[in-house]
Design a protein around this motif. Sequence first.
Motif, PDB file in Angstrom:
ATOM      1  N   SER A  21       0.746  -1.208  -0.096  1.00  0.00           N
ATOM      2  CA  SER A  21      -0.029   0.222   0.040  1.00  0.00           C
ATOM      3  C   SER A  21       0.860   1.183   0.064  1.00  0.00           C
ATOM      4  N   GLU A  22       0.219   2.256  -0.614  1.00  0.00           N
ATOM      5  CA  GLU A  22       1.008   3.533  -0.447  1.00  0.00           C
ATOM      6  C   GLU A  22       0.713   4.139   0.832  1.00  0.00           C
ATOM      7  N   THR A  23       0.001   3.783   1.734  1.00  0.00           N
ATOM      8  CA  THR A  23      -0.340   4.384   2.860  1.00  0.00           C
ATOM      9  C   THR A  23       0.024   3.248   4.189  1.00  0.00           C
ATOM     10  N   PRO A  40       9.077  -0.159  -7.050  1.00  0.00           N
ATOM     11  CA  PRO A  40       9.154   0.748  -6.307  1.00  0.00           C
ATOM     12  C   PRO A  40       9.950   0.092  -5.056  1.00  0.00           C
ATOM     13  N   ARG A  42      10.436  -0.971  -1.251  1.00  0.00           N
ATOM     14  CA  ARG A  42       9.385  -1.490  -0.314  1.00  0.00           C
ATOM     15  C   ARG A  42       9.820  -1.686   1.112  1.00  0.00           C
ATOM     16  N   THR A  71       3.482  -4.870  -7.715  1.00  0.00           N
ATOM     17  CA  THR A  71       2.443  -4.577  -6.901  1.00  0.00           C
ATOM     18  C   THR A  71       1.947  -5.863  -5.817  1.00  0.00           C
ATOM     19  N   ARG A 159       9.904   7.104   4.188  1.00  0.00           N
ATOM     20  CA  ARG A 159       9.222   8.010   3.328  1.00  0.00           C
ATOM     21  C   ARG A 159       9.974   9.050   2.945  1.00  0.00           C
ATOM     22  N   ASP A 164       8.195   7.350  -3.248  1.00  0.00           N
ATOM     23  CA  ASP A 164       7.246   6.560  -4.123  1.00  0.00           C
ATOM     24  C   ASP A 164       7.340   5.211  -3.699  1.00  0.00           C
ATOM     25  N   VAL A 166       6.499   1.773  -1.175  1.00  0.00           N
ATOM     26  CA  VAL A 166       5.259   1.195  -0.815  1.00  0.00           C
ATOM     27  C   VAL A 166       5.617   0.363   0.533  1.00  0.00           C
TER      28      VAL A 166
END
Length: 336
Positions: A21-23, A40, A42, A71, A159, A164, A166
């Motif tokens: 997740s991006e959050t 991206p 991780r 993903t 972050r 970018d 995840v």
Amino acid sequence: MNVRRVLPRDAIPSVDDPRFSETYGGSGDDEVISVGFADPPRAYPVRYLQFHEIVNDVVDDATDSSGGDATGGDATGGDPIAVTWCPLCGSGIVYDRTNADRTLEFGVSGKLADDDLVMYDRETGSEWKQSTGECIAGAFEGESLSVRPAAMLSVREFRDSYPDGVVLAPPGGESEAASDDDDPAPVDYDASPYEEYASSEGFGLAAHRGAAGQRKWEGPVNLDPKTVVVGVESDGDAVGFPVPWVRAAGGVRTTVGERDVVAFATKGGVHAYADPGHEFEVTDTGVAADGTTWDPATGTAADGRRLDRLPARRLYAFTWLDDHGPDAFYRPDSLE
């Protein structure tokens, strides 16, 4: 090496189909194992790993052109990795899951080797010591997994360094780590089953369980057994860098095998990079070198450059001692 069974196999379930997740719903101070070479990048929160211990994943490597689905862990291309965490040893290590041209999937065996997680691969049933990556029993006995570059960062540091990036989503399910006995129970990620152990003086399974027969520290007298160490191995040489000793030295430049290494201590641990030859100076705001300021935790410079993070093992001092002996620690000149 003392190998013993303490739980049924898979009572602590590995994560075999990770989602990202991006959050992130936890605190920015929470620790994560950061895999910066992934595309991206991780992050795998320790808050989740303490209930699962192994994540079998496949990542696109930003340093090459291999394919893959960034993903989730069900990709058909990319690099298979195992993100591993032993709560008793404080050991966070990322391994290449490819061995002898086979891609292995790892689970939690329920055994400990010198209080360290023993993983098993589901292809052959071979058993692997997590802190060394060595196969200690089975078809691959004597062989070792390759370590991949990774770091222990806070969510905030991750972050800031990888906007970018995840974060592993909560895997859910049941785990023995969430239970008061050997039977798995539903996981509550707000719980912290190893918090008391991490802050206590004892180490190993007996200390975690408050049982008799707790181990005695036989390492350097001026080093705590649960001091965080980052271990670098190269060309048959191994050096463990303890946080307080690297901090006292104001950073370290040395050679491990034939590899030139620079290491910096932060609040959360030690970070080891390939030495680019700059003259580094530790300051209150970071590390100054080559006309700019570098973040010692992420290796990122204010001008956008990034140091080359080395494959390394983050673990407690007692586990590094178990694996490599008392002479494998970096010592500042003041302690010689």
